[in-house]
Design a protein around this motif. Structure first.
Motif, mmCIF file in Angstrom:
data_model
loop_
_atom_site.group_PDB
_atom_site.id
_atom_site.type_symbol
_atom_site.label_atom_id
_atom_site.label_comp_id
_atom_site.label_asym_id
_atom_site.label_seq_id
_atom_site.Cartn_x
_atom_site.Cartn_y
_atom_site.Cartn_z
ATOM 1 N N PRO A 115 48.934 31.651 12.373
ATOM 2 C CA PRO A 115 50.120 30.884 11.993
ATOM 3 C C PRO A 115 50.766 31.410 10.705
ATOM 4 O O PRO A 115 50.079 31.916 9.813
ATOM 5 N N LYS A 116 52.073 31.249 10.641
ATOM 6 C CA LYS A 116 52.880 31.773 9.534
ATOM 7 C C LYS A 116 52.352 31.352 8.156
ATOM 8 O O LYS A 116 52.235 32.190 7.256
ATOM 9 N N GLU A 117 52.042 30.085 7.983
ATOM 10 C CA GLU A 117 51.597 29.604 6.660
ATOM 11 C C GLU A 117 50.277 30.254 6.239
ATOM 12 O O GLU A 117 50.066 30.497 5.058
ATOM 13 N N ASN A 118 49.401 30.505 7.194
ATOM 14 C CA ASN A 118 48.124 31.161 6.878
ATOM 15 C C ASN A 118 48.348 32.599 6.430
ATOM 16 O O ASN A 118 47.703 33.078 5.491
ATOM 17 N N ILE A 119 49.260 33.291 7.104
ATOM 18 C CA ILE A 119 49.575 34.673 6.729
ATOM 19 C C ILE A 119 50.183 34.684 5.330
ATOM 20 O O ILE A 119 49.777 35.468 4.467
ATOM 21 N N LYS A 120 51.128 33.771 5.103
ATOM 22 C CA LYS A 120 51.809 33.698 3.808
ATOM 23 C C LYS A 120 50.822 33.444 2.677
ATOM 24 O O LYS A 120 50.885 34.096 1.633
ATOM 25 N N SER A 121 49.900 32.520 2.865
ATOM 26 C CA SER A 121 48.934 32.228 1.797
ATOM 27 C C SER A 121 48.001 33.408 1.553
ATOM 28 O O SER A 121 47.608 33.662 0.404
ATOM 29 N N SER A 122 47.681 34.164 2.592
ATOM 30 C CA SER A 122 46.856 35.371 2.411
ATOM 31 C C SER A 122 47.604 36.414 1.582
ATOM 32 O O SER A 122 47.024 37.058 0.715
ATOM 33 N N ILE A 123 48.893 36.558 1.827
ATOM 34 C CA ILE A 123 49.716 37.537 1.090
ATOM 35 C C ILE A 123 49.864 37.101 -0.367
ATOM 36 O O ILE A 123 49.735 37.919 -1.289
ATOM 37 N N GLU A 124 50.106 35.811 -0.577
ATOM 38 C CA GLU A 124 50.365 35.299 -1.934
ATOM 39 C C GLU A 124 49.183 35.514 -2.882
ATOM 40 O O GLU A 124 49.371 35.588 -4.092
ATOM 41 N N LYS A 125 47.982 35.645 -2.344
ATOM 42 C CA LYS A 125 46.798 35.916 -3.194
ATOM 43 C C LYS A 125 46.927 37.231 -3.956
ATOM 44 O O LYS A 125 46.304 37.409 -4.983
ATOM 45 N N TYR A 126 47.730 38.151 -3.415
ATOM 46 C CA TYR A 126 47.823 39.498 -3.995
ATOM 47 C C TYR A 126 49.120 39.760 -4.764
ATOM 48 O O TYR A 126 49.324 40.837 -5.288
ATOM 49 N N LEU A 127 49.997 38.757 -4.829
ATOM 50 C CA LEU A 127 51.268 38.936 -5.547
ATOM 51 C C LEU A 127 51.076 38.826 -7.051
ATOM 52 O O LEU A 127 50.205 38.189 -7.546
#
Length: 103
Positions: A91-103
């Motif tokens: 799901p989109k929100e799960n992908i987004k939260s995974s990406i945000e860990k590295y920003l």
């Protein structure tokens, strides 16, 4: 919009910042389901991270190098280094939260 890249430009495209690469295949059902979600995220997170797609049938060398055995597989790179991978339709929100860990 996520651009499809191949082996020639891959290293230069992932070398700087947070980059998400969707390894996909044109014949893959879950890849087709993920495509609009990936596009939405690329628009939503523009300026924060870059989004690219790699067709494993066209760039088998990259699929082998990053040990992509299941599609879709999304790999998150930070400054050229693999930091995370997500396999299957997510799901989109799960992908987004995974990406945000590295920003």
């Amino acid at each position: 919009m996520a651009q499809i890249i191949g082996s020639n430009e891959f290293k230069s495209e992932i070398s700087d910042g947070v980059v998400i690469v969707d390894f996909f295949a044109t014949w893959c059902g879950p890849c087709k389901m993920l495509a609009p979600v990936f596009e939405d995220l690329s628009s939503e997170m523009e300026g924060q991270s870059k989004f690219f797609k790699v067709d494993i049938d066209q760039s088998l060398d990259l699929a082998r190098e990053y040990q992509v055995t299941t599609v879709p597989t999304m790999i998150i790179f930070k400054d050229g280094e693999k930091v995370d991978s997500l396999v299957g339709f997510i799901p989109k929100e799960n992908i987004k939260s995974s990406i945000e860990k590295y920003l």
